[in-house]
Scaffold this active site. Structure first.
Site, PDB file in Angstrom:
ATOM      1  CB  SER A   1       1.401   1.236   2.427  1.00 34.32           C
ATOM      2  OG  SER A   1       1.288   2.045   3.364  1.00 34.32           O
TER       3      SER A   1
ATOM      4  CG  ASP B   1      -1.223  -0.121   5.035  1.00 35.28           C
ATOM      5  OD1 ASP B   1      -0.811  -0.914   4.181  1.00 35.28           O
ATOM      6  OD2 ASP B   1      -0.643   0.633   5.480  1.00 35.28           O
TER       7      ASP B   1
END
Length: 727
Positions: free
Chosen positions: A64, A210
């Site tokens: 991320s 993610d």
């Protein structure tokens, strides 16, 4: 032991220590940068301390926001440069996919004015389809390209001097996906795709989101990637919400993601050994969406790393060795932009590639500047047909090729659109409107569009609009309209409603037009009208009408505002001329607006005119004033007449901004307005200039403009307005 043997013994011990030091090589170090949204800026502070401690890293893994920092570092960006780049970003705009309103195509602006962009849904043989996230990530991807200098050279992960791993999640299977090769900016973007907020990235047949869902602190990855003896793991994850804080659907979704993330972080932490270093910055109340607080987060990371500076120093090499290691990484960063030999548009299935060329100013022989290529790609995106628009720079046999890669909306090309308007004022009551449209695009190779639209409420409409470009670059077009509408118009005298007329009209028109780049459009054509105008309630004060007539119509619509409803800068000009030979009159409408801002204060000016250059306007086609910022003290359409002049000045103070991903702000405003009507059909006693002063609070919201205001005139009339929706 005699003194003469002591020097020999000392020398022997020194040689033995040196041999032992040589026998113990420098441990292999793996760096792990975890995910946490905006909290991930803390990684920059950690990198600063690693640099000061001369820690040489053998491999790095990130998830991320950790993937963003890791990717930028591996691409040769120092922590100081990263701080500068983050400080230069307008984070409130980064999560808005569309370009400024002025940079959207005229056709898309017209659609956006009537229908809520967030209501767009695809219609196909398999039913209704929806976009993959609130934000498609268009500007985020362009920012990542610029961050790693993709405008200068393609940056495959496998070519970076520092081994890099970026973690993402396959949303279809739940599998952990690790990028050890492939385009760097694409991997960074995939790892940042928070489900529900950012659209997934399609890569190699997978839909990636993610990486924090499966491995937010990828310790195992660096152990495998470079057989790390020592792992430095930096955890910036958000703490779970308390039970009493979980209530809304949004908070429940965030908590579910947080639980999944925390569980895999706990597993990763359990694998850390006594030689490993675990860093968890104290980020306080900095939330995952607080990107504007990146400097605070970086300082928190720096403080946390300084707390273990002794352990880090023990891992350091000599300053010379560290400088040589970093120089090898930094030197891989391309020094300048390459000159382009060819521009290619790839990947389109429905859209004609020539239609995109009108937005591309980069030509062979030029170099790619980030600001310029980003502007052109955002203009393409602002045409409304694409899920994303990206680019890559390829070298082939000594030629540099700029490859523009638009991705057409998978939920298109046919859409359902919706709009809503709710209005109330203390003199005219309330009104409402519900809008719906079925929009078919790319009916042919030139980009023909068909829009069926309807509105039900205080103002009823039903119609169809056909828009047909005449050339591949869509510079010229023909537009046709067929529709009917019905409304009620109140007639006022001495600030009292004395009558209400029911007005209905059927329209059919055809225009030849020209799109003037992104400025707007010019149109010339014929409009045929059938107007029915009769008294519904009250005393007859105006003549009725039931007539069919037509006339030539010329339209100019230029708009350079940065926002649709509450701009901070720019200008707009709208001019309409209608000439009816049968009824022997012509109507001219002029609306000029401008805005500029100083810090959080916005200044606006507007001039309006409606009149009859030939003959006199009939009552059913009179100019209208009244309503919010259109003589606010008066009811909507309270002032009807010919030769209508309006001047308005206002100032607005921005007092708040909408959350991440929503363009708009909230303002408190003061408006000074004045108007004069020549020949009057209502309020016949007002033959001088009329004034209005208004104060209001409002702004642009996801549902359109919203405002609450009060206006008052020196003549004694006043009005309170409440509105939300699309005008």
């Amino acid at each position: 032991m005699t003194c003469r043997f002591r020097p020999l013994l000392a020398a022997a011990l020194l040689l033995l220590g040196t041999a032992q030091a040589v026998a113990q090589p420098q441990p292999r170090i793996g760096l792990v940068l975890g995910g946490g949204g905006a909290r991930g800026a803390a990684h920059i502070g950690v990198l600063e301390v690693l640099q000061q401690s001369n820690v040489r890293v053998d491999c790095i893994a990130g998830t991320s926001m950790g993937a963003l920092v890791a990717g930028a570092w591996a691409a040769g960006l120092s922590p100081a440069v990263m701080r500068e780049r983050l400080a230069a970003v307008d984070w409130s705009d980064m999560f808005i996919d569309n370009p400024e309103y002025a940079e959207m195509s005229h056709r898309n602006r017209v659609i956006s004015q009537r229908y809520l962009p967030g209501s767009e849904s695809g219609v196909g043989e398999d039913g209704v389809r929806y976009q993959g996230g609130v934000v498609s990530g268009q500007k985020i991807k362009l920012f990542l390209n610029q961050l790693v200098a993709a405008n200068q050279i393609e940056r495959p992960i496998e070519t970076l001097p520092l081994p890099l791993s970026i973690v993402a999640t396959d949303i279809g299977s739940g599998e952990r996906v690790v990028f050890r090769e492939g385009i760097l900016s694409t991997a960074m973007r995939a790892s940042m795709s928070v489900p529900g907020l950012l659209a997934p990235v399609e890569h190699a047949g997978r839909k990636l989101v993610d990486g924090g869902l499966v491995d937010n602190l990828p310790v195992a990855e660096v152990r495998e990637r470079c057989q790390a003896d020592v792992v430095i793991a930096v955890n910036v994850g958000s703490p779970l919400l308390k039970a009493e804080e979980v209530g809304s659907l949004l908070s429940v979704s965030a908590q579910m993601i947080g639980i999944l993330t925390e569980q895999n972080v706990v597993r990763s932490r359990a694998t850390l050994g006594p030689r490993d270093i675990y860093i968890q910055p104290d980020l306080g109340d900095i939330r995952a969406g607080d990107f504007q607080r990146h400097a605070e987060a970086a300082e928190s990371g720096r403080r946390a790393a300084m707390a273990v500076a002794g352990q880090l120093a023990a891992l350091g090499v000599t300053p010379a060795e560290h400088a040589a290691w970093w120089q090898a990484i930094e030197s891989q960063s391309p020094p300048s932009s390459l000159r382009i030999d060819e521009v290619r548009i790839a990947g389109l299935k429905r859209v004609n590639p020539r239609a995109l060329e009108r937005f591309i100013d980069i030509e062979p022989g030029q170099t790619i500047r980030p600001g310029r290529i980003n502007r052109d790609l955002l203009r393409i995106y602002g045409d409304g047909h694409y899920e994303s628009v990206d680019y890559s720079l390829l070298s082939n046999e000594g030629r540099n090729i700029l490859r523009i890669m638009p991705v057409e909306k998978p939920w298109g090309p046919d859409y359902l659109r919706f709009g809503i308007s709710l209005q109330a004022d203390d003199s005219d009551g309330s009104s409402f409107g519900l809008r719906a449209a079925y929009h078919k695009t790319w009916l042919n190779a030139l980009g023909g569009e068909l829009l069926y639209h309807a509105e039900l409420g205080t103002h009823n409409r039903l119609g169809v609009n056909y828009y047909q470009p005449l050339d591949e670059r869509q510079r010229y077009f023909v537009e046709g309209l067929l529709g009917v509408e019905q409304e009620r118009i109140n007639i006022f005298q001495n600030d009292r409603r004395v009558a209400q007329y029911k007005a209905s009209e059927g329209r059919a028109g055809v225009w030849l037009g020209q799109n003037t780049h992104v400025f707007g459009a010019l149109r010339l054509g014929w409009l045929q009208r059938k107007r029915h105008y009769r008294l519904d309630i009250g005393a007859p004060s105006l003549p009725g009408a039931d007539t069919s007539f037509g006339g030539w119509q010329a339209l100019l619509d230029f708009d350079r505002f940065d926002r649709m409803y509450f701009p901070t800068r720019g200008w707009a000009a709208k001019v309409a001329y209608f000439n009816s030979p049968k009824l022997d009159y012509a109507r001219l409408d002029v609306d000029l607006r401008g805005a500029f801002s100083v810090a959080d204060t916005v200044f606006n000016a507007r001039f309006g005119y409606t009149g009859s250059p030939r003959g006199e306007l009939p009552a059913f086609d009179a100019g209208r004033l009244g309503g919010f910022l259109n003589m606010t003290a008066f009811s909507p359409n309270q002032l009807l007449g010919d030769d209508v002049r309006y001047v308005g000045l206002r100032t607005e103070q921005i007092v708040g901004r909408l959350p991440l991903g929503l363009r708009g702000d909230m303002r408190v405003g003061l408006a000074l307005e004045a108007a004069r009507l020549g020949r009057r059909f209502s309020e016949s006693g007002r033959d001088e200039w009329i004034d209005s002063t208004a104060i209001y609070v409002g702004g642009e919201t996801p549902l359109g403009p919203a405002y609450l205001g009060i206006g008052r005139s020196r003549s004694g009339v006043s009005n309170i307005f409440l509105f939300i929706g699309t005008p």
